[in-house]
Design an enzyme around this catalytic site. Structure first.
Site, PDB file in Angstrom:
ATOM      1  N   PHE A 242      30.483 -81.062 -55.328  1.00 11.22           N
ATOM      2  CA  PHE A 242      30.239 -79.889 -54.465  1.00 11.22           C
ATOM      3  C   PHE A 242      31.370 -78.804 -55.063  1.00 11.22           C
ATOM      4  O   PHE A 242      31.635 -77.686 -54.186  1.00 11.22           O
ATOM      5  CB  PHE A 242      30.625 -79.994 -52.862  1.00 11.22           C
ATOM      6  CG  PHE A 242      29.686 -81.058 -52.506  1.00 11.22           C
ATOM      7  CD1 PHE A 242      28.308 -81.019 -52.664  1.00 11.22           C
ATOM      8  CD2 PHE A 242      30.142 -82.425 -51.993  1.00 11.22           C
ATOM      9  CE1 PHE A 242      27.680 -82.294 -52.034  1.00 11.22           C
ATOM     10  CE2 PHE A 242      29.502 -83.294 -51.789  1.00 11.22           C
ATOM     11  CZ  PHE A 242      28.133 -83.316 -51.654  1.00 11.22           C
ATOM     12  N   GLY A 469      25.091 -85.453 -59.375  1.00  9.22           N
ATOM     13  CA  GLY A 469      24.257 -86.288 -58.436  1.00  9.22           C
ATOM     14  C   GLY A 469      23.088 -85.218 -58.035  1.00  9.22           C
ATOM     15  O   GLY A 469      22.074 -85.643 -57.307  1.00  9.22           O
ATOM     16  N   THR A 611      13.696 -83.689 -57.320  1.00  8.42           N
ATOM     17  CA  THR A 611      15.300 -83.650 -57.213  1.00  8.42           C
ATOM     18  C   THR A 611      15.619 -82.223 -56.893  1.00  8.42           C
ATOM     19  O   THR A 611      16.615 -82.017 -55.920  1.00  8.42           O
ATOM     20  CB  THR A 611      15.984 -83.811 -58.482  1.00  8.42           C
ATOM     21  OG1 THR A 611      15.278 -82.814 -59.419  1.00  8.42           O
ATOM     22  CG2 THR A 611      15.722 -85.291 -59.025  1.00  8.42           C
ATOM     23  N   GLN A 615      17.873 -81.458 -53.407  1.00  7.97           N
ATOM     24  CA  GLN A 615      18.878 -80.229 -53.409  1.00  7.97           C
ATOM     25  C   GLN A 615      18.807 -79.564 -52.308  1.00  7.97           C
ATOM     26  O   GLN A 615      19.943 -79.306 -51.681  1.00  7.97           O
ATOM     27  CB  GLN A 615      18.876 -79.263 -54.565  1.00  7.97           C
ATOM     28  CG  GLN A 615      19.439 -79.995 -56.045  1.00  7.97           C
ATOM     29  CD  GLN A 615      20.748 -79.719 -55.890  1.00  7.97           C
ATOM     30  OE1 GLN A 615      21.577 -80.576 -55.137  1.00  7.97           O
ATOM     31  NE2 GLN A 615      21.477 -78.770 -56.286  1.00  7.97           N
ATOM     32  N   LYS A 678      15.375 -70.317 -61.748  1.00  7.40           N
ATOM     33  CA  LYS A 678      16.646 -69.646 -61.229  1.00  7.40           C
ATOM     34  C   LYS A 678      17.771 -70.100 -60.508  1.00  7.40           C
ATOM     35  O   LYS A 678      18.957 -69.818 -60.303  1.00  7.40           O
ATOM     36  CB  LYS A 678      16.148 -68.360 -60.205  1.00  7.40           C
ATOM     37  CG  LYS A 678      15.227 -67.332 -60.804  1.00  7.40           C
ATOM     38  CD  LYS A 678      15.236 -66.167 -59.915  1.00  7.40           C
ATOM     39  CE  LYS A 678      14.228 -66.340 -58.499  1.00  7.40           C
ATOM     40  NZ  LYS A 678      14.255 -64.613 -57.723  1.00  7.40           N
ATOM     41  N   GLU A 682      23.146 -73.432 -54.844  1.00 10.17           N
ATOM     42  CA  GLU A 682      24.091 -72.895 -53.832  1.00 10.17           C
ATOM     43  C   GLU A 682      23.113 -72.298 -52.583  1.00 10.17           C
ATOM     44  O   GLU A 682      23.402 -72.413 -51.500  1.00 10.17           O
ATOM     45  CB  GLU A 682      24.781 -71.838 -54.496  1.00 10.17           C
ATOM     46  CG  GLU A 682      25.062 -71.933 -55.853  1.00 10.17           C
ATOM     47  CD  GLU A 682      26.525 -72.977 -56.083  1.00 10.17           C
ATOM     48  OE1 GLU A 682      27.353 -72.965 -54.900  1.00 10.17           O
ATOM     49  OE2 GLU A 682      26.660 -73.459 -57.123  1.00 10.17           O
TER      50      GLU A 682
HETATM   51 MO1  MOS Z   1      29.678 -75.420 -57.315  1.00  9.83          MO
HETATM   52  S1  MOS Z   1      30.962 -74.675 -56.076  1.00  9.83           S
HETATM   53  O1  MOS Z   1      29.200 -74.560 -58.405  1.00  9.83           O
HETATM   54  O2  MOS Z   1      30.220 -77.034 -57.978  1.00  9.83           O
END
Ligand code: MOS
Length: 715
Positions: A242, A469, A611, A615, A678, A682
């Site tokens: 992360f 991951g 996946t 996410q 894209k 995040e």
């Molecule tokens: Mo991230 S905050 O792009 O691992």
């Protein structure tokens, strides 16, 4: 109450799924080498000051101990002496350099490293170390240090202004409020760990938890003044990160130093407690938003100011206010960003860095505006929809946020929402709906990929990128399968090793775009080589194995480096999301339960549907944690964490999470790259905490502007 479970049948399975669930996947602390030794830190229990005396005698005499390292006897790390920083801070300052002097800069800072023949013996010996300090006055509370707030250098952080930002003051409808987010910690399941092994006097191999094997390789090479190729960094599996493993931290340099000192392999794994102040966190940030609108809901001006926490020795910066400049069409706008040094370790990027914090404020404020106007929150956003980028005037490469609003509203049953808060009750619970939007830059970097087709019918894809991951390996296999039209099980993905062709650090939602495109181009190039071998008689879907046999070749390979085109500069390129949440709130106890989540992503072409869905679900869960539970609590009297463990730092568990539905607009963006993706890591989280807070407001009529939204704030 499982309903509408989406089918998980589209796209290929996770290529490393079987290895992970069977334990065959090895993580940084799971490598066993002959003669392995174990390193454990002793840490400071003061927050600021200097070490007066440090007694290591008992530790040195303890069973199994090979060495105790402190600032008094630590070998000089050559890269630490030159002024060149082995681990670059985000903006400015000097990274923490362990054992170079007697200063203590934050509570829990390592003051000694014990190396022993077992982990248990090292841990015991570390407990015997006794330091006396000259303690100094400290401040860990940003609010109390706000006088030291300063604007970081660089154009990205300069005050921004267009039109007359103060226009809000005379608007018919206005808002002037403050939002606060506390410290959030990454704390992935896998603890940060490194196993370091000097294979020769000037050659070291490390198995490390890192998001970027190439950047870690460079950091270690610089610190120890080694040729880059004499450092190998291996990280084929990373158990979550992360952002916490985006940079090289002092414990990594310390482990490499220790392995050189004892001339044996050294394994160093942080404890869960140490994870809270060793590998960054999302900084405590206060934000002020002032905005005004006409009676029809059109924004007249917005001012967004943020003040984020950093350490006393490094400037950590993130784009907290940047999305406000372009998210909505607004002629008058101002942003200011400041950071405040405090006596803590340095924060770092955490999923949705900047925007996750900023979106909580902006998307809460838009909801407050909608409430004041008595207009539907989606309608307010549509009335201020930015058809081009208001900051640069550039066209969007693609933007399908309107479609995303529609898809999500339809799926969650937005029409059941009442604009008047606290107007729906079911079985004694207050029911509410909320939305929050997310946005994050869609970029493309540079990557090199080797593609090898072998006579046994397997296609090997090699590149150094890590998969933390998120499913990178699976997405890359899907890209290759799409070009070659062969089954995914015939594709072997080799990644997470600095000796493979260079790829960037995994982060910033850039990897499918960057490395996926490089795989795409490498496969096209390899396919072309096959076409050349076949000459005019070639078919579009040849039997590649037969072509190799006909030409008496064991394999055919290609190495391709690819990057974005200069044309990208002509567009504003962003991925967008919108999160829909339905909550129920118990009026007597203040308990918030999330009933339903629908997250919609405008992330371009969805390369790997399974996946990608994972996410989005993971990001939604992170956002629910941020909204309702997560808070790193520091007792400012002592400068110490009081909840640096998983019992007291609350994160959502399965029972807290409802069915999360991930929807995709799934329209390609070929301005960003040839595969049309894209990025979505995040935007899966950005805006989610506001969606929850807005749903809580809709349910209760209570506006909580300080996260997390715990029951005490609601009753
Ligand atoms: Mo991230 S905050 O792009 O691992």
């Amino acid at each position: 109450m499982m309903k509408n479970i989406p089918p998980f049948t589209d796209g290929i399975d996770r290529v490393d799924g079987r290895m992970k669930v069977t334990g065959a996947a090895k993580y940084a602390a799971e490598y066993e080498l002959p003669g392995m030794t174990y390193a454990v830190f002793a840490t400071s229990n003061i927050t600021k000051g200097t070490i007066k005396t440090i007694d290591t005698k008992a530790a040195e005499r303890a069973p199994g101990v090979l060495k105790v390292v402190t600032y008094l006897n630590a070998p000089k790390i050559p890269g630490y002496q030159t002024g060149k920083d082995p681990s670059k801070p985000a903006t400015g300052g000097t990274p923490l350099r362990l054992f170079t002097d007697n200063t203590v800069k934050f509570n829990g800072q390592p003051i000694a490293l014990v190396i022993a023949d077992t982990f248990e013996r090292a841990t015991y010996a570390a407990s015997l170390i006794n330091a006396q300090y000259n303690a100094e006055a400290f401040q860990t509370d940003l609010e109390k240090n706000a006088g030291k707030a300063n604007t970081p250098k660089g154009p990205r952080f300069a005050d921004y202004k267009r039109g007359d930002p103060e226009a809000w003051q005379t608007a018919p409808v206005k808002l002037d409020v403050e939002y606060i987010i506390p410290i959030n910690v990454h704390n992935p399941m896998e603890l940060h760990a490194i196993t370091a092994h000097w294979e020769g006097a000037d050659k070291v191999k490390v198995y490390d938890k890192t998001q970027g094997v190439k950047s870690t390789q460079n950091s270690i090479a610089q610190a120890f003044k080694l040729p880059v190729d004499n450092v190998q960094v291996v990280a084929p599996f990373v158990g979550g990160a992360f952002g916490a493993a985006l940079r090289t931290w002092p414990h990594e340099i310390a482990a490499v130093m220790a392995a050189q000192l004892v001339n044996k392999p050294v394994k160093l794994m942080l404890t869960r407690e140490q994870m809270f102040n060793s590998v960054g966190y999302r900084p405590y940030t206060s934000q002020k938003i002032s905005l005004g609108a006409a009676a029809d809901g059109k924004l007249t001006s917005i001012i967004h100011q943020a003040n984020g926490q950093t350490s006393s020795f490094e400037e950590f910066t993130e784009g907290t206010v940047n999305m406000t400049r372009f998210m909505y069409a607004c002629p008058n706008l101002g942003t200011q960003y400041k950071i405040t040094p405090t006596d803590v370790n340095t924060p770092t990027w955490m999923r949705g860095p900047g925007e996750a914090t900023g979106a909580f404020a902006l998307e809460s404020a838009m909801d407050e505006l909608a409430d004041k106007l008595d207009i539907d929150p989606i309608e307010v956003r549509l009335r201020n929809y930015a058809e081009t980028d208001p900051e640069t005037g550039k066209p969007w490469s693609t933007k399908y946020l309107k479609e995303a609003y529609e898809m999500g509203a339809d799926k969650i049953g937005w029409k059941n929402r009442k604009n008047k808060p606290r107007s729906v009750q079911e079985d004694g619970w207050l029911i509410g709906y909320g939305i929050g939007s997310g946005v994050f830059g869609a970029g493309r970097g540079r990557a090199t990929v080797e593609a090898v087709y072998q006579a046994d019918g397997t296609l090997h894809i090699k590149t150094s990128v890590t998969d933390i991951g998120v499913g990178t390996g699976t997405a890359l296999a899907q890209v290759a399968a799409d070009v070659f039209q062969i089954p995914a099980q015939n594709i072997k993905i080799e990644l997470g090793d600095s000796s493979l062709p260079p790829s960037p650090t995994q982060g910033g939602s850039m990897i499918t775009s960057t490395v996926g495109s490089a795989v795409h181009e490498a496969c096209l190039s390899l396919k072309e080589k096959f076409q050349k071998l076949m000459g005019n008689g070639g078919s579009d879907k040849p039997d590649y194995t037969k072509v190799l046999a006909d030409n008496k070749l064991q394999q055919l390979d290609t190495v391709v480096t690819s990057q974005g085109s200069p044309d990208m500069r002509n567009y504003a390129m962003y991925a967008f999301s919108v999160h829909f949440v339905q909550v129920k709130v118990h009026p007597a106890t203040g308990v918030v339960r999330v009933n339903q989540v629908v997250s919609v992503a405008d992330a371009g072409h969805i390369v790997s549907p399974k996946t990608a869905r994972s996410q989005i679900i993971g990001g939604a869960i992170g956002g629910i944690g941020m909204a309702l539970m997560e808070e790193g609590v520091v007792d400012h009297r002592f400068g110490r964490y009081v909840n640096n463990n998983f019992a007291d730092y609350h994160v959502p568990v399965s029972a807290d999470i409802p069915q999360v539905e991930a929807l995709f607009v799934n329209k390609p963006d070929y301005k960003v790259n040839p595969i049309g993706a894209k990025g979505m890591g995040e935007i899966a989280l950005i805006g989610m905490s506001a969606a929850v807070a807005n749903a809580v407001f809709n349910a209760t009529g209570k506006r909580i502007r300080e996260l997390p939204i715990t029951p005490d704030k609601l009753i």
